[in-house]
Design a protein around this motif. Sequence first.
Motif, short mmCIF file in Angstrom:
data_model
loop_
_atom_site.label_atom_id
_atom_site.label_comp_id
_atom_site.label_asym_id
_atom_site.label_seq_id
_atom_site.Cartn_x
_atom_site.Cartn_y
_atom_site.Cartn_z
N ALA A 79 38.35 34.91 40.56
CA ALA A 79 38.00 33.94 39.47
C ALA A 79 37.56 32.75 40.49
O ALA A 79 36.86 31.69 39.79
N ILE A 86 32.52 34.85 42.80
CA ILE A 86 33.11 34.81 41.64
C ILE A 86 32.57 36.31 40.83
O ILE A 86 31.59 36.63 40.79
N TYR A 88 34.10 37.53 37.29
CA TYR A 88 34.97 37.44 36.22
C TYR A 88 35.54 38.69 35.63
O TYR A 88 36.67 39.02 35.04
N SER A 91 38.07 40.11 37.92
CA SER A 91 39.05 39.09 37.89
C SER A 91 39.98 39.52 36.65
O SER A 91 41.42 39.61 36.51
N PHE A 113 39.89 32.87 29.54
CA PHE A 113 38.77 33.63 29.67
C PHE A 113 38.07 34.15 28.21
O PHE A 113 36.96 34.04 28.03
N LEU A 118 34.22 34.02 29.60
CA LEU A 118 34.05 34.72 30.95
C LEU A 118 34.61 35.80 31.35
O LEU A 118 35.61 36.16 31.32
N GLY A 119 33.60 36.73 31.69
CA GLY A 119 33.80 38.34 31.95
C GLY A 119 34.10 39.26 30.67
O GLY A 119 34.21 40.22 30.84
#
Length: 265
Positions: A79, A86, A88, A91, A113, A118-119
């Motif tokens: 992350a 990166i 995500y 992560s 997240f 994110l991800g």
Amino acid sequence: YGKKKKKHDCAYKVKNEEYGVGNCIAEMHDLDENGNVAHYDVLFGLGVEKNVTLALKLIKSAAEKGILSAKVTLGSLYADGKVIPIDYGSSFKWLLKAANKGHTGSQYNLGFFYFKGLGVVKDYKKASEWFIKASEKGDQYADYYLGLLYYDGKGVSKDLTLASKHLLNASKKISKTDKLYGILHYNLGSFYSKGIIFAKDDTLALKHFKLSADSGYSSSQVALGLHHLATTKNTEIGLKLLSIPLFYTSDAAADPSPVMPAGSQ
């Protein structure tokens, strides 16, 4: 790489001939073929840069064996983007494993997240669930975002009492050096100034605007100047504050980094 004798008690610092002194990660070690403790400690400043491949291999090996600290470190590295690109998704995968074991920092990160998408697909309900878990164990970042969610009624039922509770909890624990400090106190100043969440209180509004402005948060410098002009009638102070150069935009300080220190509980 960072080997010590079996009796090594995992002190905070570990000395390595090639990489110098690094931080020892609790539980992140195993026995080698000679029965000595082999440290999976990649927090040697130069060591990480010189041998990222080996570092990741060692951390992944420890994480796959179920070592909590390794899961947190691996999730944080993916992350953070300072050591490896990166990712995500990766992560999230490792932080989820740590969060399910009760790691507070990872629980906050998962909430973040979901809050930001994110991800994973943005999901305020799931974000609130993870924030609540972390907040119950005293995480100040989780308190801040829970306050916003309860205020907006996103992922949870709108509840101004809970919004005020969590925002005030966050304000007691977030340090002046934290980049979230400025926007937190700016929001509190705005709420007191407008009588939103809290009863209207110009004195407390000024207090929080000043705390935020002193940290360099530009929006509060403007708000504090306008507040002086409107409520205290102090034209000199108000105009002085409005003339201070802006240090950064509000967007730049809106969110803390999703990455928590590997040692966060």
